[in-house]
Design a protein around this motif. Structure first.
Motif, PDB file in Angstrom:
ATOM      1  N   ASP A  15       0.110   4.831  -0.596  1.00  0.00           N
ATOM      2  CA  ASP A  15      -0.033   5.757  -0.047  1.00  0.00           C
ATOM      3  C   ASP A  15       0.066   5.617   1.850  1.00  0.00           C
ATOM      4  OD1 ASP A  15      -0.947   6.620  -2.083  1.00  0.00           O
ATOM      5  OD2 ASP A  15      -2.916   5.775  -1.749  1.00  0.00           O
ATOM      6  N   ALA A  16      -0.295   4.620   2.292  1.00  0.00           N
ATOM      7  CA  ALA A  16       0.410   4.278   3.373  1.00  0.00           C
ATOM      8  C   ALA A  16       1.589   4.136   4.263  1.00  0.00           C
ATOM      9  CB  ALA A  16      -0.656   2.477   4.061  1.00  0.00           C
ATOM     10  N   LEU A  17       2.177   3.426   3.056  1.00  0.00           N
ATOM     11  CA  LEU A  17       3.956   3.349   3.520  1.00  0.00           C
ATOM     12  C   LEU A  17       4.657   5.125   2.674  1.00  0.00           C
ATOM     13  CD1 LEU A  17       6.439   1.958   3.623  1.00  0.00           C
ATOM     14  CD2 LEU A  17       6.833   1.735   1.426  1.00  0.00           C
ATOM     15  N   ARG A  18       4.247   6.038   2.275  1.00  0.00           N
ATOM     16  CA  ARG A  18       4.267   7.235   2.665  1.00  0.00           C
ATOM     17  C   ARG A  18       3.995   7.900   3.168  1.00  0.00           C
ATOM     18  NH1 ARG A  18       6.087   9.361  -2.738  1.00  0.00           N
ATOM     19  NH2 ARG A  18       4.266   8.065  -3.632  1.00  0.00           N
ATOM     20  N   ALA A  19       2.766   8.169   3.810  1.00  0.00           N
ATOM     21  CA  ALA A  19       2.217   8.780   5.016  1.00  0.00           C
ATOM     22  C   ALA A  19       3.530   8.026   6.516  1.00  0.00           C
ATOM     23  CB  ALA A  19       1.018   8.511   4.626  1.00  0.00           C
ATOM     24  N   TYR A  20       3.661   6.185   6.497  1.00  0.00           N
ATOM     25  CA  TYR A  20       4.300   6.157   7.288  1.00  0.00           C
ATOM     26  C   TYR A  20       5.653   7.352   6.796  1.00  0.00           C
ATOM     27  CZ  TYR A  20       7.105   4.040  10.299  1.00  0.00           C
ATOM     28  OH  TYR A  20       7.804   2.550  12.205  1.00  0.00           O
ATOM     29  N   ARG A  74       3.973  -4.547   6.819  1.00  0.00           N
ATOM     30  CA  ARG A  74       3.444  -4.063   7.424  1.00  0.00           C
ATOM     31  C   ARG A  74       2.373  -3.735   6.499  1.00  0.00           C
ATOM     32  NH1 ARG A  74       5.899   0.551  11.000  1.00  0.00           N
ATOM     33  NH2 ARG A  74       3.281   0.716  12.158  1.00  0.00           N
ATOM     34  N   PHE A  75       2.779  -3.318   5.099  1.00  0.00           N
ATOM     35  CA  PHE A  75       2.217  -1.956   4.939  1.00  0.00           C
ATOM     36  C   PHE A  75       1.852  -3.282   3.541  1.00  0.00           C
ATOM     37  CE2 PHE A  75       5.000   0.720   7.060  1.00  0.00           C
ATOM     38  CZ  PHE A  75       4.249   1.482   7.265  1.00  0.00           C
ATOM     39  N   ASP A 112       0.600  -0.994  -0.136  1.00  0.00           N
ATOM     40  CA  ASP A 112       0.353   0.313  -0.213  1.00  0.00           C
ATOM     41  C   ASP A 112       0.732   1.155  -0.264  1.00  0.00           C
ATOM     42  OD1 ASP A 112      -1.954   1.989   0.658  1.00  0.00           O
ATOM     43  OD2 ASP A 112      -2.568   1.289   2.206  1.00  0.00           O
TER      44      ASP A 112
END
Length: 65
Positions: free
Chosen positions: A11-16, A60-61, A9
């Motif tokens: 988007d989730a990785l970038r946000a993290y 995790r992603f 994911d």
């Protein structure tokens, strides 16, 4: 046998990673500002590379099976 590729994911990785590097920047590591800039403009492949360099567990992603 483990698969060679995992769907991540982005988007989730970038946000993290933005949170991770931003926190480091404001915790006394101003050089992390460069990482924030890199993460913000990175392609999906570059994000994975940055995450691996920082020791982030990409599992995790992972998306789906």
């Amino acid at each position: 046998m483990e698969p060679d590729h995992v769907l991540v994911d982005v988007d989730a990785l970038r946000a993290y990673l933005l949170d991770y590097c931003g926190t480091a920047m404001f915790s006394g590591f101003p050089a992390a500002l460069l990482d924030v800039a890199d993460v913000d403009g990175a392609s999906p492949e570059e994000l994975v590379s940055i995450a691996e360099r920082l020791g982030v567990d990409l599992a995790r992603f992972a998306v789906g099976e």
